[in-house]
Every structure is written in C-alpha cells, then in structure tokens.
Design an enzyme around this catalytic site. Structure first.
Site, PDB file in Angstrom:
ATOM      1  N   GLU A   1       0.799  -1.231   0.000  1.00 21.85           N
ATOM      2  CA  GLU A   1       0.000   0.000   0.000  1.00 21.85           C
ATOM      3  C   GLU A   1       0.831   1.280   0.000  1.00 21.85           C
ATOM      4  O   GLU A   1       0.282   2.365  -0.153  1.00 21.85           O
ATOM      5  CB  GLU A   1      -1.020  -0.002   1.141  1.00 21.85           C
ATOM      6  N   ASN A   2       2.141   1.171   0.146  1.00 18.48           N
ATOM      7  CA  ASN A   2       2.939   2.390  -0.008  1.00 18.48           C
ATOM      8  C   ASN A   2       3.090   2.770  -1.487  1.00 18.48           C
ATOM      9  O   ASN A   2       3.567   3.866  -1.789  1.00 18.48           O
ATOM     10  CB  ASN A   2       4.310   2.246   0.660  1.00 18.48           C
TER      11      ASN A   2
END
Lengths: 232, 220
Positions: free
Chosen positions: B47-48
């Site tokens: 999710e980064n």
C-alpha cells in the site's frame, strides 16, 4: 520565474516557529533529508508536522522530535520511534493518528481544490468521533477535510528548473500529493536538470505545484528493515 | 498440535485464486507469499505504492528506494508498477484488491477487528489497516487463538479500540479455520491433533462447528 534556490537553508529560510508543514516520505523512504536537517539547524519550534511516519529516533522527523521542535504530529503510524512514544505518553507532544489512506486523500483533496471528501475508513471506530457522517447507497461515510498546510516539503529523484518532478520506485509514496497540497511547496531532488531535459510524458508532478527547488547533497537513504534472501 | 506461523501462512495461501490482487499485512501475512499454490498467479499489492511485489533482494542488492509497507527491502516482478499513496488507497477503496490478509489482536464473532491500539500501553497507529478493512472485498485474519495468558482472542465483543466493524470474513488461527457467519464463528477445519473441545474451550465468542468439519492436511 526562478524557482531554483541554492540549498536547503535558503529553501526553508521563511519557515517560522508555529508553522504547519507537510513532509513527504513513507518510513525513511523518500524523505526530504536535506530540509529536515536544515530545520533542525535553524531551530524553529512549535511545528505541526503532517507526515505518514515520525522517522526513527536519530533520523528523519525523529531529529526534530529530539530537539523538541514539534508541537503536533499528524501521522498514520509512529511505531519505530521510542522518543516519539515517550513524548506522547508524557503529554509533551500532541498527536493525531489518522488512517493512511485518509491522510493521503486529505492531501490529494487540497491539491485538487476540494474542501472535503467522504471516506469509509474508520467508520464505527474512535476515528469517527465528532465527525459528520453521511449515508451513500446504504453505507456510512466520514466527512474528512482537506489539509491546510503552510509548507509542503518533498523529495524527488529528478527535477527541472520549472519545478517538474520525477520520483523513483516506492520513494514516490506521499510526495506527489503533498507537493500539490502546500501553500508553498519546496522540492529537494537528487538531480536537478535544465528545463527540457525531462520527458514531459514521464513527469509525475507538474511544476505549477512547486515553488522552490534545489539539488540536495549527501543523501544517506537509511534502510529501516534490511531484509534479504540467500543466493541458492 | 497447534499450527506454527508458517503453517498458518501455508493454510491461508490455499485461499488464493488465480488472478487475485492481494494485499498482505505485516507479520504472518507476509509469509503467505512463500506458499502460493502451483499454477496460481497473484499480484501482490503493497500500500505504499506498488503492484507486483517480488521476494527480498539478494544480499548486496538492497535498494533503499524500494520497500514494502513493512519498510522491508524488496524487489519487483516483471509487470510491476509504482504509484503514489493516494492512488494506492484509491484502488483499495474502489474494491480492486481481491483479498486482504492481516493480523489482529482481537476479532469479535460479528467480524469486528481490533489491531492498532492498546490504550495507555501501545500507541503505534493504524497505518493502512483501517482503510484496508473498510474497503476490501474479502478479509482473512491470521492470528493466535489466545493471548500469552491463554485468554481467547476470538470474542463476543472486542475490548480494544476497533480497527473496523463487521468486516472479517475468515480467521486462520493456530487452532483452526473459522468463517464469520450470522451465528458467530463457524469452525470449518481444525489443526492436526487439536480437538473440538479445545477449540470450544478457547473460543469466548459464539461458536458453531460445521457439519463437515475436517482436520487440516499439510502435504508439504
């Protein structure tokens, strides 16, 4: 129009104590190292910092915390910083923890000129306390406001004299939307090139969002969790 | 015998389907990537800002600009793509990610989950967990069935601050596999050597046992 400044000291020279700053990066990846060091040197305090994380004890925003320059931290995850936890539990530091996607989207809303957005994250949890809700298609959403930040400080891989930015790998993270969200946006880049050298098809952040740009020096790029595999 | 962490990950990996976009959380969920069944191709989302996460790099090839959501150095696989965090959570929110696997401190028998805060003790923050549990189509929790004191972590109601409400679909604990149903936890598999009585004794929330409940089998 001249956006190019000599260095971090010049780029941050009008940041005063009490300012609200957005700082790009995820963990220690893609953080504006030069500007953080310059803020530590300048000694401004009572800062409100909006950043996904708070660095580690001796690197990144952790350096500002060490010098007690931060009044309030707005972040999603602060797990790797003992000094942060100490200041928080002792009440020296004000902290607002918000979901990571909400943090990113509140930056994005500012950059897109939207005052607020409705988001699902945190419904039914303490994040929802005091927030306006609205039901769409049978689901409750929280009204989340765009951030209002005096400065955004971001780190890019390459930039040009027009302020156009290109990011590298997962060092992109929060940098593009924070760049869009600052009233004044400062970009430090590993390589600053003349306008025309970046392929316009490959630019991630258009220079209209960037007010000051400089080529940084001595990037440490510290790795937080060095994980490897053996060659078989 | 109760499952170890690797076995929990191994069992969860059987839930993966060909073509899935999958987000794996920190800890046991990360290990799921080591057990992807043969013939199943999934794309791992971090999710980064990455789709197409690969294994850890070889020693000496670590790249500080390339990390996962656990801040670990990683690599990419062919066809990978980087994007910013707003887009990353945009695709999560829009339901494009097929499966999320994450850890939990407590899960309630209605699917509530708590995994981000112990008031007065631990203040680390929720990271992306609240966004993920609010939006993912399918959420599997990897967890220990009891805490170190032996108290159940599968509860009638969470005692810790919630991460999300009524969102967990399935739990793989060290004792078995449990679906979340309107009647509470439903045990569909038990770990080799673990008895139904032990599971009943260690589950505080409402529990039913599936008619076709079976022992988990590990070939590899």
């Amino acid at each position: 129009m001249n956006k190019v400044v000599a260095n971090a000291e010049e780029a941050i020279k009008d940041i005063q104590s009490g300012a609200t700053l957005m700082l790009g990066g995820f963990g220690l990846c893609g953080i504006p190292e030069n500007c953080i060091n310059a803020l530590v040197k300048k000694g401004v305090d009572s800062l409100t910092c909006i950043s996904n994380n708070a660095g580690v004890d001796d690197f990144g925003i952790g350096l500002l915390l060490q010098q007690k320059q931060v009044k309030k931290m707005v972040a999603s995850y602060v797990g790797e910083n003992a000094e942060f936890e100490r200041q928080l539990l002792s009440g020296e530091l004000e902290v607002e923890l918000i979901p990571q996607g909400t943090l990113a989207t509140r930056c994005m809303a500012a950059g897109y000129g939207m005052p607020a957005v409705y988001l699902l994250a945190g419904v039914g949890t303490e994040v929802a306390e005091g927030k306006e809700t609205r039901n769409f298609n049978g689901k409750d959403y929280l009204l989340e406001y765009a951030f209002d930040s005096d400065f955004a400080i971001v780190k890019a891989w390459k930039g040009d004299t027009q302020g156009n930015l290109v990011f590298k790998e997962t060092a992109r993270n929060f940098n593009p939307m924070m760049a869009m969200a600052g009233k004044i946006t400062i970009a430090e880049v590993e390589e600053l090139v003349p306008a025309g050298e970046l392929d316009p098809n490959q630019v991630h952040t258009p220079g209209i969002y960037v007010h000051r740009i400089f080529q940084g020096t001595n990037y440490e790029k510290r790795i937080e969790q060095r994980t490897t595999r053996k060659r078989s | 015998m109760a499952l170890n962490k690797e076995q929990i990950a191994h069992r969860i990996a059987r839930e993966l389907q060909d073509g899935f976009y999958v987000n794996l959380g920190i800890g046991i969920p990360t290990l799921v990537a080591n057990y992807i069944p043969q013939g199943v191709k999934v794309v791992l989302q971090s999710e980064n800002g990455l789709l197409g996460m690969g294994p850890f790099p070889f020693e000496g090839e670590e790249n500080p600009d390339l990390i996962n959501a656990g801040k670990q150095t990683i690599t990419t696989v062919p066809g990978s793509v980087f994007f910013d965090s707003a887009m990353s959570f945009g695709m999560i929110r829009a339901g494009k990610v097929d499966l999320t696997v994450l850890g939990a401190m407590e899960v309630a028998d209605n699917g509530d989950i708590a995994n981000w805060k112990i008031p007065g003790k631990m203040v680390k923050g929720m990271g992306g967990a609240m966004d993920l549990v609010a939006a993912a189509k399918n959420i599997i929790v990897a967890m220990q069935h009891t805490n170190p004191k032996g108290e159940s972590k599968l509860l009638p109601k969470c005692s810790l601050p919630l991460t999300g409400v009524k969102c967990v679909r399935k739990i793989v604990s060290d004792l078995g596999v449990f679906d979340i149903t309107p009647d509470g936890f439903r045990c569909i598999e038990y770990a080799p050597g673990v008895t139904i009585d032990e599971i009943k004794a260690k589950t505080a929330g409402r529990l039913t046992i599936a008619d076709d409940v079976k022992e988990m089998v590990f070939n590899a």
